[in-house]
Design a protein around this motif. Structure first.
Motif, short mmCIF file in Angstrom:
data_model
loop_
_atom_site.label_atom_id
_atom_site.label_comp_id
_atom_site.label_asym_id
_atom_site.label_seq_id
_atom_site.Cartn_x
_atom_site.Cartn_y
_atom_site.Cartn_z
N SER A 1 0.83 -1.20 0.00
CA SER A 1 0.00 0.00 0.00
C SER A 1 0.86 1.26 0.00
CB SER A 1 -0.92 0.01 1.22
OG SER A 1 -1.77 -1.09 1.18
N ILE B 1 0.99 4.09 -3.04
CA ILE B 1 0.73 5.51 -2.83
C ILE B 1 1.88 6.36 -3.37
CG2 ILE B 1 0.45 7.28 -1.05
CD1 ILE B 1 -1.06 5.10 0.59
N TRP C 1 -4.56 3.90 -0.74
CA TRP C 1 -5.19 4.71 0.32
C TRP C 1 -6.34 3.97 0.98
CZ3 TRP C 1 -2.94 8.20 2.89
CH2 TRP C 1 -2.03 9.08 2.30
#
Length: 98
Positions: free
Chosen positions: A31, A35, A66
């Protein structure tokens, strides 16, 4: 006259792949990578719109990254609130016996 061929940004592809990995094999690292690389890809695409394509891939990676982070934060908050409330109830019940 032929228009120049736009190449898909490799950073945008990486962002999407990292976003999927953030939901499957590498929850936090994937993640975070999605991002960071998603923002980098969108910046590169904005600087060279005639040469690079893949803004949708970068946005998809950003959304996946996100969303995973937000769900993780909300889960931690829910666990803290649940166990904090449970501890408060047990403490209250323990005080009533005296």
């Amino acid at each position: 006259m032929q228009s120049p061929v736009r190449q898909t940004s490799g950073t945008a592809i990486f962002s999407l792949v990292a976003g999927v990995l953030g939901w499957t094999l590498l929850p936090f690292l994937g993640s975070l990578a999605a991002i960071v690389s998603g923002h980098m890809a969108r910046s590169q695409i904005r600087r060279a719109p005639d040469r690079l394509d893949g803004d949708g891939l970068a946005i998809a990676g950003l959304v996946l990254g996100w969303a995973s982070v937000i769900i993780a934060v909300l889960s931690v908050i829910a666990i803290v609130v649940f166990f904090g409330g449970l501890a408060a109830i047990l403490a209250f019940l323990g005080q009533q016996h005296y």
